[in-house]
Design a protein around this motif. Structure first.
Motif, PDB file in Angstrom:
ATOM      1  N   VAL A  38       0.539  -1.558   0.416  1.00  0.00           N
ATOM      2  CA  VAL A  38       0.498  -0.005   0.110  1.00  0.00           C
ATOM      3  C   VAL A  38       0.854   1.465  -0.098  1.00  0.00           C
ATOM      4  CG1 VAL A  38      -1.457   0.860   1.355  1.00  0.00           C
ATOM      5  CG2 VAL A  38      -1.788  -1.728   1.072  1.00  0.00           C
ATOM      6  N   PRO A  39       0.336   2.244  -0.941  1.00  0.00           N
ATOM      7  CA  PRO A  39       1.323   3.414  -1.073  1.00  0.00           C
ATOM      8  C   PRO A  39       1.145   4.392  -0.191  1.00  0.00           C
ATOM      9  CG  PRO A  39      -0.523   3.451  -2.589  1.00  0.00           C
ATOM     10  CD  PRO A  39      -0.321   2.287  -2.074  1.00  0.00           C
ATOM     11  N   GLU A  40       2.554   4.774   0.931  1.00  0.00           N
ATOM     12  CA  GLU A  40       2.189   5.584   2.013  1.00  0.00           C
ATOM     13  C   GLU A  40       1.656   6.911   1.893  1.00  0.00           C
ATOM     14  OE1 GLU A  40       5.114   5.174   4.606  1.00  0.00           O
ATOM     15  OE2 GLU A  40       4.901   2.947   5.314  1.00  0.00           O
ATOM     16  N   LEU A  98      -2.624  16.826  -6.485  1.00  0.00           N
ATOM     17  CA  LEU A  98      -3.074  16.678  -4.960  1.00  0.00           C
ATOM     18  C   LEU A  98      -1.761  15.602  -4.770  1.00  0.00           C
ATOM     19  CD1 LEU A  98      -6.496  16.112  -5.150  1.00  0.00           C
ATOM     20  CD2 LEU A  98      -5.760  18.425  -4.411  1.00  0.00           C
ATOM     21  N   LYS A  99      -1.230  15.698  -3.297  1.00  0.00           N
ATOM     22  CA  LYS A  99      -0.490  14.986  -2.833  1.00  0.00           C
ATOM     23  C   LYS A  99      -1.268  14.227  -1.686  1.00  0.00           C
ATOM     24  CE  LYS A  99       2.029  16.475   0.902  1.00  0.00           C
ATOM     25  NZ  LYS A  99       3.691  16.395   1.099  1.00  0.00           N
ATOM     26  N   LEU A 100      -1.196  12.599  -1.782  1.00  0.00           N
ATOM     27  CA  LEU A 100      -2.069  11.833  -0.958  1.00  0.00           C
ATOM     28  C   LEU A 100      -1.233  11.007  -0.323  1.00  0.00           C
ATOM     29  CD1 LEU A 100      -4.323  12.401  -3.442  1.00  0.00           C
ATOM     30  CD2 LEU A 100      -5.804  11.132  -2.291  1.00  0.00           C
ATOM     31  N   ARG A 101      -1.095  11.797   0.872  1.00  0.00           N
ATOM     32  CA  ARG A 101      -0.864  10.490   2.065  1.00  0.00           C
ATOM     33  C   ARG A 101      -1.047  10.114   3.522  1.00  0.00           C
ATOM     34  NH1 ARG A 101       1.145  13.077   6.902  1.00  0.00           N
ATOM     35  NH2 ARG A 101       1.867  15.395   6.279  1.00  0.00           N
ATOM     36  N   MET A 102      -0.661   8.800   3.669  1.00  0.00           N
ATOM     37  CA  MET A 102      -0.995   8.672   5.116  1.00  0.00           C
ATOM     38  C   MET A 102      -1.177   9.145   6.412  1.00  0.00           C
ATOM     39  SD  MET A 102       0.968   5.306   6.717  1.00  0.00           S
ATOM     40  CE  MET A 102       3.144   5.879   7.568  1.00  0.00           C
ATOM     41  N   LEU A 144      -7.035   2.588   5.773  1.00  0.00           N
ATOM     42  CA  LEU A 144      -6.454   3.652   4.954  1.00  0.00           C
ATOM     43  C   LEU A 144      -6.822   4.470   4.357  1.00  0.00           C
ATOM     44  CD1 LEU A 144      -5.291   0.222   2.501  1.00  0.00           C
ATOM     45  CD2 LEU A 144      -4.576   0.642   4.220  1.00  0.00           C
ATOM     46  N   ARG A 145      -6.539   6.108   5.186  1.00  0.00           N
ATOM     47  CA  ARG A 145      -6.766   7.122   5.263  1.00  0.00           C
ATOM     48  C   ARG A 145      -6.176   7.703   4.837  1.00  0.00           C
ATOM     49  NH1 ARG A 145      -8.494  10.272  10.327  1.00  0.00           N
ATOM     50  NH2 ARG A 145      -9.664   9.093  10.981  1.00  0.00           N
ATOM     51  N   TYR A 146      -6.351   8.639   4.082  1.00  0.00           N
ATOM     52  CA  TYR A 146      -5.223   9.616   3.464  1.00  0.00           C
ATOM     53  C   TYR A 146      -5.545  11.032   3.778  1.00  0.00           C
ATOM     54  CZ  TYR A 146      -3.104   5.494   0.617  1.00  0.00           C
ATOM     55  OH  TYR A 146      -2.954   4.755   0.360  1.00  0.00           O
ATOM     56  N   LEU A 147      -4.762  11.821   3.966  1.00  0.00           N
ATOM     57  CA  LEU A 147      -4.132  12.744   4.173  1.00  0.00           C
ATOM     58  C   LEU A 147      -4.152  13.887   2.768  1.00  0.00           C
ATOM     59  CD1 LEU A 147      -2.916  13.687   7.805  1.00  0.00           C
ATOM     60  CD2 LEU A 147      -5.105  13.334   6.903  1.00  0.00           C
ATOM     61  N   ILE A 148      -5.048  15.123   2.490  1.00  0.00           N
ATOM     62  CA  ILE A 148      -4.684  15.069   0.806  1.00  0.00           C
ATOM     63  C   ILE A 148      -4.714  16.999   1.156  1.00  0.00           C
ATOM     64  CG2 ILE A 148      -5.788  16.274  -1.057  1.00  0.00           C
ATOM     65  CD1 ILE A 148      -8.296  14.237  -0.167  1.00  0.00           C
ATOM     66  N   THR A 191      -9.294  11.174   3.019  1.00  0.00           N
ATOM     67  CA  THR A 191     -10.192  10.775   2.273  1.00  0.00           C
ATOM     68  C   THR A 191      -9.793   9.425   2.641  1.00  0.00           C
ATOM     69  OG1 THR A 191     -10.600   9.768   0.115  1.00  0.00           O
ATOM     70  CG2 THR A 191      -8.462  10.810   0.145  1.00  0.00           C
ATOM     71  N   GLY A 192     -10.000   7.952   2.046  1.00  0.00           N
ATOM     72  CA  GLY A 192      -9.123   6.554   2.146  1.00  0.00           C
ATOM     73  C   GLY A 192     -10.074   5.724   2.277  1.00  0.00           C
ATOM     74  N   PHE A 193      -9.724   4.719   2.297  1.00  0.00           N
ATOM     75  CA  PHE A 193     -10.412   3.448   2.408  1.00  0.00           C
ATOM     76  C   PHE A 193     -10.945   2.340   3.981  1.00  0.00           C
ATOM     77  CE2 PHE A 193      -7.365   3.218  -1.119  1.00  0.00           C
ATOM     78  CZ  PHE A 193      -8.274   3.139  -2.154  1.00  0.00           C
ATOM     79  N   HIS A 194     -11.979   2.359   4.273  1.00  0.00           N
ATOM     80  CA  HIS A 194     -12.804   1.612   4.979  1.00  0.00           C
ATOM     81  C   HIS A 194     -14.236   0.669   5.147  1.00  0.00           C
ATOM     82  CE1 HIS A 194     -15.007   5.525   4.458  1.00  0.00           C
ATOM     83  NE2 HIS A 194     -16.582   4.299   5.277  1.00  0.00           N
ATOM     84  N   ASP A 195     -14.205  -0.194   6.089  1.00  0.00           N
ATOM     85  CA  ASP A 195     -14.794  -1.641   5.595  1.00  0.00           C
ATOM     86  C   ASP A 195     -14.323  -2.351   4.948  1.00  0.00           C
ATOM     87  OD1 ASP A 195     -16.388  -0.379   7.681  1.00  0.00           O
ATOM     88  OD2 ASP A 195     -17.471   0.522   6.088  1.00  0.00           O
ATOM     89  N   ILE A 196     -12.277  -2.551   4.595  1.00  0.00           N
ATOM     90  CA  ILE A 196     -11.916  -3.123   3.599  1.00  0.00           C
ATOM     91  C   ILE A 196     -12.131  -4.795   4.175  1.00  0.00           C
ATOM     92  CG2 ILE A 196      -9.539  -3.706   2.917  1.00  0.00           C
ATOM     93  CD1 ILE A 196      -8.387  -0.762   4.131  1.00  0.00           C
TER      94      ILE A 196
END
Length: 188
Positions: free
Chosen positions: A10-12, A19-23, A76-80, A92-97
Motif C-alpha cells: 500500500v503506498p504511503e 494533489l498529494k495524498l499521504r497516510m 487506509l486514511r489519506y490526508l490530501i 479520504t481513504g478506504f474503510h470497511d476493507i
C-alpha cells in the motif's frame, strides 16, 4: 476454514495532477483540527466526529490511531494536500476493507475553503484506480446520507452506479432522526 489473504503493498504517499495524498503521521492533528474547525457548519450534518468541537489533542489522537490502522492495513486514511503549496485540503481513504474478496469503501470530507474546486473528485478518482488496479478490488463502494448532495455528486461524477437507497437505515449523526443511505459502487 478461514482463507489466508496476503495483504498488498500500500503506498504511503502518491500524487495526482494537483494533489498529494499521504497516510496520517504524528503531528498532523494540528492542521486537520484547524480545517475541521473552519468547516464545522458544512461538516456537522454529515460526520459524527464534528458533533462536538474536537480539541487539537482529540484530533491528534485520532490521527495517531489512523496511522496505526494504516500500518495494520485495517483502515487506509489519506490526508490530501495541495501538491505545490502543501496546504491541507481534506481527508479520504478506504474503510470497511475486506481483503479476502477484495472490496472496500471510500469515505471523504473536504475543508470548506477548498470545496467546489474538483479536489475531492480528483482524490477519489485516484483512490478508485488504486483500489481496482492496484489492489485488485472486485467492488468499491461509496456510502453517504441520501440528503448529502455534494457527496453524492462526487460518486456520480466518477461513474459510480447508485445501487440503491436504504430507507430509515441509520440514525442521523446528531441522533435525532432516521436517515436514508445511498449506496454507490463500481464493480469489476
Amino acid at each position: 476454514m478461514e482463507r489466508k489473504t496476503e495483504l498488498p503493498e500500500v503506498p504511503e504517499e502518491f500524487f495526482t495532477e494537483r494533489l498529494k495524498l499521504r497516510m496520517p503521521k504524528p503531528g498532523d492533528g494540528k492542521v486537520v483540527n484547524a480545517a475541521i474547525k473552519d468547516s464545522m457548519n458544512e461538516l456537522k450534518p454529515w460526520l459524527p466526529f464534528v458533533q462536538e468541537d474536537p480539541t487539537p489533542k482529540d484530533t491528534e489522537i485520532n490521527t495517531l490511531e489512523s496511522h496505526i490502522l494504516f500500518l495494520k492495513r485495517e483502515n487506509l486514511r489519506y490526508l490530501i494536500f495541495d501538491k505545490e503549496t502543501n496546504e491541507f485540503i481534506g481527508s479520504t481513504g478506504f474503510h470497511d476493507i475486506e481483503w479476502a474478496i477484495p472490496k472496500m469503501e471510500i469515505g471523504y470530507w473536504i475543508s470548506t475553503v477548498h470545496s467546489g474546486k474538483g479536489y475531492m473528485a480528483e482524490a477519489v478518482s485516484a483512490l478508485t484506480d488504486l483500489a481496482i488496479n492496484g489492489f485488485g478490488c472486485r467492488r468499491v463502494e461509496i456510502r453517504c446520507d441520501a440528503a448529502n448532495e455534494k457527496s453524492r455528486a462526487v460518486a456520480e461524477s466518477l461513474g459510480y452506479v447508485l445501487e440503491g437507497i436504504l430507507h430509515n437505515d441509520e440514525l442521523s449523526v446528531d441522533g435525532n432522526r432516521l436517515v436514508d443511505t445511498s449506496i454507490y459502487a463500481k464493480c469489476q
